[in-house]
Design a protein around this motif. Structure first.
Motif, PDB file in Angstrom:
ATOM      1  N   HIS A  29     -15.615  36.704  -5.927  1.00 59.67           N
ATOM      2  CA  HIS A  29     -16.332  37.031  -4.685  1.00 59.67           C
ATOM      3  C   HIS A  29     -15.661  36.382  -3.482  1.00 59.67           C
ATOM      4  O   HIS A  29     -15.536  36.979  -2.413  1.00 59.67           O
ATOM      5  CB  HIS A  29     -17.807  36.601  -4.804  1.00 59.67           C
ATOM      6  CG  HIS A  29     -18.486  37.268  -5.962  1.00 59.67           C
ATOM      7  ND1 HIS A  29     -19.721  36.932  -6.417  1.00 59.67           N
ATOM      8  CD2 HIS A  29     -18.046  38.280  -6.766  1.00 59.67           C
ATOM      9  CE1 HIS A  29     -20.036  37.706  -7.449  1.00 59.67           C
ATOM     10  NE2 HIS A  29     -19.024  38.517  -7.679  1.00 59.67           N
ATOM     11  N   HIS A  88     -25.111  27.005  -7.843  1.00 58.33           N
ATOM     12  CA  HIS A  88     -25.254  27.620  -9.179  1.00 58.33           C
ATOM     13  C   HIS A  88     -26.115  26.707 -10.037  1.00 58.33           C
ATOM     14  O   HIS A  88     -25.667  25.660 -10.482  1.00 58.33           O
ATOM     15  CB  HIS A  88     -23.875  27.829  -9.811  1.00 58.33           C
ATOM     16  CG  HIS A  88     -23.081  28.907  -9.133  1.00 58.33           C
ATOM     17  ND1 HIS A  88     -22.176  28.644  -8.132  1.00 58.33           N
ATOM     18  CD2 HIS A  88     -23.088  30.252  -9.288  1.00 58.33           C
ATOM     19  CE1 HIS A  88     -21.645  29.793  -7.714  1.00 58.33           C
ATOM     20  NE2 HIS A  88     -22.194  30.784  -8.405  1.00 58.33           N
ATOM     21  N   ALA A  93     -17.582  34.150 -11.534  1.00 56.84           N
ATOM     22  CA  ALA A  93     -17.550  35.371 -10.715  1.00 56.84           C
ATOM     23  C   ALA A  93     -17.435  35.021  -9.228  1.00 56.84           C
ATOM     24  O   ALA A  93     -16.891  35.802  -8.436  1.00 56.84           O
ATOM     25  CB  ALA A  93     -18.794  36.204 -10.972  1.00 56.84           C
ATOM     26  N   THR A  94     -17.908  33.845  -8.860  1.00 52.34           N
ATOM     27  CA  THR A  94     -17.853  33.470  -7.444  1.00 52.34           C
ATOM     28  C   THR A  94     -16.408  33.361  -6.944  1.00 52.34           C
ATOM     29  O   THR A  94     -16.125  33.626  -5.781  1.00 52.34           O
ATOM     30  CB  THR A  94     -18.632  32.158  -7.204  1.00 52.34           C
ATOM     31  OG1 THR A  94     -19.943  32.351  -7.706  1.00 52.34           O
ATOM     32  CG2 THR A  94     -18.715  31.813  -5.728  1.00 52.34           C
ATOM     33  N   ASP A 144     -24.151  30.970 -14.889  1.00 56.66           N
ATOM     34  CA  ASP A 144     -23.356  31.981 -15.604  1.00 56.66           C
ATOM     35  C   ASP A 144     -22.499  32.792 -14.635  1.00 56.66           C
ATOM     36  O   ASP A 144     -21.539  33.441 -15.049  1.00 56.66           O
ATOM     37  CB  ASP A 144     -24.270  32.922 -16.418  1.00 56.66           C
ATOM     38  CG  ASP A 144     -25.370  33.548 -15.570  1.00 56.66           C
ATOM     39  OD1 ASP A 144     -25.894  32.871 -14.663  1.00 56.66           O
ATOM     40  OD2 ASP A 144     -25.699  34.722 -15.810  1.00 56.66           O
ATOM     41  N   LEU A 145     -22.835  32.753 -13.351  1.00 53.37           N
ATOM     42  CA  LEU A 145     -22.063  33.534 -12.370  1.00 53.37           C
ATOM     43  C   LEU A 145     -21.053  32.670 -11.604  1.00 53.37           C
ATOM     44  O   LEU A 145     -20.418  33.138 -10.656  1.00 53.37           O
ATOM     45  CB  LEU A 145     -23.016  34.247 -11.404  1.00 53.37           C
ATOM     46  CG  LEU A 145     -23.771  35.416 -12.071  1.00 53.37           C
ATOM     47  CD1 LEU A 145     -24.897  35.920 -11.189  1.00 53.37           C
ATOM     48  CD2 LEU A 145     -22.813  36.547 -12.415  1.00 53.37           C
ATOM     49  N   THR A 188     -16.573  33.670 -19.514  1.00 53.36           N
ATOM     50  CA  THR A 188     -17.688  34.373 -18.865  1.00 53.36           C
ATOM     51  C   THR A 188     -17.283  35.736 -18.303  1.00 53.36           C
ATOM     52  O   THR A 188     -18.140  36.563 -18.045  1.00 53.36           O
ATOM     53  CB  THR A 188     -18.283  33.538 -17.704  1.00 53.36           C
ATOM     54  OG1 THR A 188     -17.245  33.261 -16.767  1.00 53.36           O
ATOM     55  CG2 THR A 188     -18.896  32.247 -18.200  1.00 53.36           C
ATOM     56  N   ARG A 204     -27.938  30.994  -7.539  1.00 51.53           N
ATOM     57  CA  ARG A 204     -27.947  31.862  -8.723  1.00 51.53           C
ATOM     58  C   ARG A 204     -27.533  31.041  -9.934  1.00 51.53           C
ATOM     59  O   ARG A 204     -27.049  29.917  -9.811  1.00 51.53           O
ATOM     60  CB  ARG A 204     -27.040  33.084  -8.529  1.00 51.53           C
ATOM     61  CG  ARG A 204     -25.597  32.772  -8.283  1.00 51.53           C
ATOM     62  CD  ARG A 204     -24.842  34.065  -8.022  1.00 51.53           C
ATOM     63  NE  ARG A 204     -23.469  33.812  -7.631  1.00 51.53           N
ATOM     64  CZ  ARG A 204     -22.697  34.703  -7.045  1.00 51.53           C
ATOM     65  NH1 ARG A 204     -23.167  35.900  -6.749  1.00 51.53           N
ATOM     66  NH2 ARG A 204     -21.457  34.428  -6.736  1.00 51.53           N
ATOM     67  N   TYR A 259     -20.405  45.501  -9.272  1.00 52.48           N
ATOM     68  CA  TYR A 259     -21.240  44.359  -8.885  1.00 52.48           C
ATOM     69  C   TYR A 259     -20.492  43.467  -7.889  1.00 52.48           C
ATOM     70  O   TYR A 259     -21.048  43.060  -6.865  1.00 52.48           O
ATOM     71  CB  TYR A 259     -21.623  43.569 -10.151  1.00 52.48           C
ATOM     72  CG  TYR A 259     -22.015  42.143  -9.873  1.00 52.48           C
ATOM     73  CD1 TYR A 259     -23.169  41.857  -9.142  1.00 52.48           C
ATOM     74  CD2 TYR A 259     -21.219  41.082 -10.305  1.00 52.48           C
ATOM     75  CE1 TYR A 259     -23.522  40.541  -8.858  1.00 52.48           C
ATOM     76  CE2 TYR A 259     -21.567  39.772 -10.029  1.00 52.48           C
ATOM     77  CZ  TYR A 259     -22.712  39.506  -9.307  1.00 52.48           C
ATOM     78  OH  TYR A 259     -23.048  38.209  -9.014  1.00 52.48           O
ATOM     79  N   HIS A 260     -19.216  43.155  -8.203  1.00 52.61           N
ATOM     80  CA  HIS A 260     -18.469  42.210  -7.366  1.00 52.61           C
ATOM     81  C   HIS A 260     -18.379  42.684  -5.904  1.00 52.61           C
ATOM     82  O   HIS A 260     -18.570  41.908  -4.973  1.00 52.61           O
ATOM     83  CB  HIS A 260     -17.042  42.014  -7.903  1.00 52.61           C
ATOM     84  CG  HIS A 260     -16.999  41.439  -9.279  1.00 52.61           C
ATOM     85  ND1 HIS A 260     -17.619  40.261  -9.618  1.00 52.61           N
ATOM     86  CD2 HIS A 260     -16.390  41.881 -10.418  1.00 52.61           C
ATOM     87  CE1 HIS A 260     -17.399  39.998 -10.895  1.00 52.61           C
ATOM     88  NE2 HIS A 260     -16.660  40.962 -11.407  1.00 52.61           N
TER      89      HIS A 260
END
Ligand code: GLU
Length: 292
Positions: free
Chosen positions: A226, A242, A222-223, A218-219, A123, A215, A197-198
């Motif tokens: 974060h 998620h 990314a967490t 797909d994110l 991802t 959210r 974005y991050h």
């Protein structure tokens, strides 16, 4: 300003195309969780990528939200009005020695990753192999002084040294441990975008007092990034939820390019908001498969 202990959720769309039913699901998840817990749900426009966005899509987003009767609490936060705040966060990270300039192009990074036999991350794409991390300081200074184009990357090894592997919680998948070095040294700023974005998302979730981030899954990966940023910036850590993504009959994730599923086209083909909501509920019962 919300009362202490009050739940705050958010819907944070990027107006980079007409909103589709997947966005509606994200908005509803945020609104419903806030309503269920007696909290508030705020709206944030994530419009930092000016190349991908058009003012008419933002206008359309507001039209779609009004048509659906979706309301949000408090003031709308707009990321393009907050570059100074992101710059301050970036400065803080620079001050603790967590940033380094990277002169690589995307093509070079891709080639380097493929050469090394590694596959892109499922991802997060091509994780940065660290090419510019160990450049001699003289060379870095010379290239900066010559005005060579560069981005600023987060040094995840230093993040790991500083904060270890912080935990976060996802209501669907339980407690997670972030291993900062697993996600590559992400870009936090580049010339045309003084933030990424991050960085913007963690700064803004904190600024809006968001306690619960709903959210799409797909994110999920990314967490971890974060969470690492929250740890080094000393920001509060929201709870995460998620949720599932909507897919078409072939199992493909709905995306902005699927114009037919845009809320605007549903509206124009005579669907009522109630019918859209019913179809969404049916899709969720059917494993997230959107049939229309
Ligand atoms: N702006 C992102 C999007 O529209 C969502 C970011 C988030 O929820 O953290 O995909």
């Amino acid at each position: 300003m919300q009362a202490a202990g009050q739940v705050v959720t958010r819907f944070a769309p990027s107006p980079s195309g007409p909103m589709h039913v997947g966005h509606l699901l994200a908005a509803l998840e945020a609104r419903r969780l806030a309503d269920a817990l007696g909290g508030s749900c705020v709206l944030r426009v994530e419009d930092i990528d000016a190349r991908a966005q058009k003012p008419e899509w933002l206008a359309l987003m507001y039209e779609d939200l009004a048509w659906l009767g979706l309301r949000f609490d408090g003031e709308v936060m707009v990321q393009t009005q907050r570059f100074g705040v992101y710059a301050a966060a970036l400065e803080k990270l620079r001050g603790i020695g967590l940033l380094y300039p990277c002169f690589c192009t995307r093509t070079e990074i891709r080639a380097h990753v493929l050469e090394s036999g590694r596959a892109p991350h499922a991802t997060l794409g091509y994780l940065y192999p660290g090419t510019c991390k160990y450049l001699p300081p003289d060379e870095v200074q010379a290239r900066l002084a010559a005005g060579q184009e560069h981005s600023w990357r987060l040094d995840m090894e230093r993040v790991l040294d500083l904060v270890g592997c912080p935990e976060w919680h996802d209501s669907y998948r339980g407690t997670q441990r972030c291993v900062p070095t697993e996600y590559g040294d992400v870009v936090l700023a580049r010339k045309e975008f003084p933030t990424s974005y991050h960085l913007a998302v963690v700064v803004d979730d904190a600024a809006q007092g968001v306690t619960d981030v709903t959210r799409g899954e797909d994110l999920f990966d990314a967490t971890h990034i974060h969470r690492a940023l929250q740890a080094v910036l000393g920001l509060p850590v929201p709870r995460y939820h998620h949720h599932t993504l909507l897919r078409d009959n072939a199992g493909k994730r709905l995306a902005k390019r699927d114009g037919a599923r845009s809320l605007q086209s549903l509206r124009q083909s005579g669907f009522s908001p109630a019918q859209v909501m019913e179809s969404l509920a049916a899709a969720l019962k059917n494993g997230g498969i959107w049939e229309i």
